[in-house]
Design a protein around this motif. Structure first.
Motif, PDB file in Angstrom:
ATOM      1  N   THR A  45       0.859  -1.176   0.000  1.00  0.00           N
ATOM      2  CA  THR A  45       0.000   0.000   0.000  1.00  0.00           C
ATOM      3  C   THR A  45       0.900   1.232   0.000  1.00  0.00           C
ATOM      4  OG1 THR A  45      -1.851  -1.049   1.152  1.00  0.00           O
ATOM      5  CG2 THR A  45      -1.672   1.344   1.345  1.00  0.00           C
ATOM      6  N   LYS A  46       0.515   2.221  -0.795  1.00  0.00           N
ATOM      7  CA  LYS A  46       1.262   3.482  -0.818  1.00  0.00           C
ATOM      8  C   LYS A  46       0.275   4.630  -0.663  1.00  0.00           C
ATOM      9  CE  LYS A  46       4.584   6.459  -1.257  1.00  0.00           C
ATOM     10  NZ  LYS A  46       5.605   6.623  -0.205  1.00  0.00           N
ATOM     11  N   SER A  47       0.451   5.380   0.420  1.00  0.00           N
ATOM     12  CA  SER A  47      -0.374   6.564   0.655  1.00  0.00           C
ATOM     13  C   SER A  47       0.528   7.759   0.876  1.00  0.00           C
ATOM     14  CB  SER A  47      -1.285   6.345   1.865  1.00  0.00           C
ATOM     15  OG  SER A  47      -0.530   6.064   3.038  1.00  0.00           O
ATOM     16  N   TYR A  48      -0.055   8.956   0.714  1.00  0.00           N
ATOM     17  CA  TYR A  48       0.697  10.194   0.804  1.00  0.00           C
ATOM     18  C   TYR A  48       0.113  11.080   1.903  1.00  0.00           C
ATOM     19  CZ  TYR A  48       2.806   8.710  -3.576  1.00  0.00           C
ATOM     20  OH  TYR A  48       3.475   7.995  -4.530  1.00  0.00           O
ATOM     21  N   LEU A  55      -1.733   3.073  -4.066  1.00  0.00           N
ATOM     22  CA  LEU A  55      -1.800   1.618  -4.194  1.00  0.00           C
ATOM     23  C   LEU A  55      -2.453   1.037  -2.948  1.00  0.00           C
ATOM     24  CD1 LEU A  55       1.771   0.781  -5.602  1.00  0.00           C
ATOM     25  CD2 LEU A  55      -0.360   0.931  -6.895  1.00  0.00           C
ATOM     26  N   ARG A  56      -3.217  -0.032  -3.159  1.00  0.00           N
ATOM     27  CA  ARG A  56      -3.955  -0.636  -2.047  1.00  0.00           C
ATOM     28  C   ARG A  56      -3.769  -2.151  -2.060  1.00  0.00           C
ATOM     29  NH1 ARG A  56      -8.264   3.207  -0.821  1.00  0.00           N
ATOM     30  NH2 ARG A  56      -8.276   4.869  -2.388  1.00  0.00           N
ATOM     31  N   GLY A  57      -2.961  -2.668  -1.160  1.00  0.00           N
ATOM     32  CA  GLY A  57      -2.810  -4.112  -0.994  1.00  0.00           C
ATOM     33  C   GLY A  57      -2.392  -4.856  -2.239  1.00  0.00           C
ATOM     34  N   VAL A  58      -1.385  -4.340  -2.931  1.00  0.00           N
ATOM     35  CA  VAL A  58      -0.951  -4.943  -4.195  1.00  0.00           C
ATOM     36  C   VAL A  58      -0.052  -6.153  -3.942  1.00  0.00           C
ATOM     37  CG1 VAL A  58       0.491  -4.589  -6.242  1.00  0.00           C
ATOM     38  CG2 VAL A  58      -1.159  -2.837  -5.548  1.00  0.00           C
ATOM     39  N   ASP A  59      -0.412  -7.276  -4.559  1.00  0.00           N
ATOM     40  CA  ASP A  59       0.413  -8.487  -4.560  1.00  0.00           C
ATOM     41  C   ASP A  59       0.770  -8.808  -6.007  1.00  0.00           C
ATOM     42  OD1 ASP A  59       0.384  -9.295  -1.717  1.00  0.00           O
ATOM     43  OD2 ASP A  59      -1.766  -9.554  -2.052  1.00  0.00           O
ATOM     44  N   LYS A  93       2.910   0.408   3.477  1.00  0.00           N
ATOM     45  CA  LYS A  93       2.762  -0.917   4.065  1.00  0.00           C
ATOM     46  C   LYS A  93       3.211  -1.943   3.035  1.00  0.00           C
ATOM     47  CE  LYS A  93      -1.319   0.243   6.877  1.00  0.00           C
ATOM     48  NZ  LYS A  93      -2.751  -0.087   7.130  1.00  0.00           N
ATOM     49  N   GLY A  94       3.606  -3.107   3.520  1.00  0.00           N
ATOM     50  CA  GLY A  94       3.977  -4.179   2.617  1.00  0.00           C
ATOM     51  C   GLY A  94       5.456  -4.190   2.290  1.00  0.00           C
ATOM     52  N   ASP A 102      14.779  -6.966   0.257  1.00  0.00           N
ATOM     53  CA  ASP A 102      13.720  -6.052   0.660  1.00  0.00           C
ATOM     54  C   ASP A 102      14.206  -4.626   0.404  1.00  0.00           C
ATOM     55  OD1 ASP A 102      11.865  -4.439   1.929  1.00  0.00           O
ATOM     56  OD2 ASP A 102      11.699  -5.702   3.707  1.00  0.00           O
ATOM     57  N   LEU A 103      13.610  -3.953  -0.593  1.00  0.00           N
ATOM     58  CA  LEU A 103      14.079  -2.617  -0.952  1.00  0.00           C
ATOM     59  C   LEU A 103      13.866  -1.609   0.169  1.00  0.00           C
ATOM     60  CD1 LEU A 103      12.963  -2.294  -4.697  1.00  0.00           C
ATOM     61  CD2 LEU A 103      15.050  -3.268  -3.729  1.00  0.00           C
TER      62      LEU A 103
END
Length: 265
Positions: A45-48, A55-59, A93-94, A102-103
């Motif tokens: 998830t990416k929020s600002y 992005l929301r819960g991307v797999d 998150k994630g 892990d970047l």
């Protein structure tokens, strides 16, 4: 990855003055290994700060040698995915893993090294106007401190791959749009990336030249390079029939092999 053993091989070609060479089949993996995961996004998830959630819960998992089209309308999250992959941004998150790393946990000094595992091309080429094709491509290795002999060998090899050995000493302003994009592709390939990202690579090209660039990317993929291409070009995606990952409102709504741009029921 490029085998150094192929660097001195030659491909007999006949080229008319003023034409672009056909890419040579010299870009091959350095070693034969079982397919493995190159990229994995797990619950990303990416929020600002302004509240926007990109992005929301991307797999997403991309194995070695895959060719993936990343599609979706403007604002769907494609650019955010690319920014996370090149470590321009970090997920809220994630986890984002490249070759198992892990970047998000990289130390600052490790970031340049991990970015060398990723080659990126954009629709606006981003070439240095006062450097020749050869020097534009070689610059990606120069900044790493590579020896001149290593640089020259690698540059000659990738210029053969993209069909630009005859234009090696020309400046970007002397090239067509397609040749400029081929130069950008060569620069992205010169350090043997694990993942090749093409962000709207045909956006500034006419359809015929754009299709030639797509064919080049397909040939590169066939020789072992993992490719992720973000695009709005429905015609190309539907014609090529590769894996399609579709984003809408920051979520993956479709992940389908041998697919068209739009869902086919």
């Amino acid at each position: 990855m490029v085998s150094e053993a192929t660097a001195g091989s030659k491909l007999s070609q006949t080229r008319r003055p003023g034409t672009t060479e056909k890419p040579s089949p010299e870009f091959v993996p350095a070693e034969s290994v079982p397919a493995r995961v190159v990229l994995a996004m797990q619950g990303v998830t990416k929020s600002y700060p302004n509240g926007r959630v990109a992005l929301r819960g991307v797999d997403l998992t991309i194995p070695e040698g895959d060719f993936v089209f990343l599609v979706g309308p403007s604002g769907a999250g494609k650019s955010t995915v690319i920014k996370l992959l090149i470590r321009d941004e970090l997920p809220t998150k994630g986890v984002v893993l490249l070759d198992g790393r892990d970047l998000g946990k990289l130390k600052r000094r490790e970031v340049p090294k991990i970015r060398r595992k990723i080659g990126v091309v954009f629709q606006d080429f981003k070439l240095l106007p006062n450097k020749t094709v050869r020097d534009n491509v070689g610059f990606a290795l120069e900044v790493t401190g590579a020896r001149r002999r290593v640089i020259d060998t690698a540059v000659d090899r990738v210029l053969r791959v993209v069909g630009l050995t005859g234009q090696a000493d020309q400046l970007p302003g002397q090239l067509s749009g397609g040749e400029q994009q081929r130069t950008a592709i060569a620069r992205a390939l010169v350090h043997n990336p694990r993942l090749f990202i093409a962000d709207e690579p045909t956006g500034n090209l006419d359809p015929l030249i754009g299709w030639e660039i797509i064919q080049l990317l397909l040939r590169i993929n066939e020789l072992g390079v993992t490719v992720l291409m973000a695009t709005h070009n429905a015609e190309v995606v539907t014609a090529v029939r590769k894996r399609v990952v579709a984003l809408e409102n920051g979520r993956i709504v479709r992940d389908q092999a041998d697919a068209a741009y739009h869902r086919e029921d």
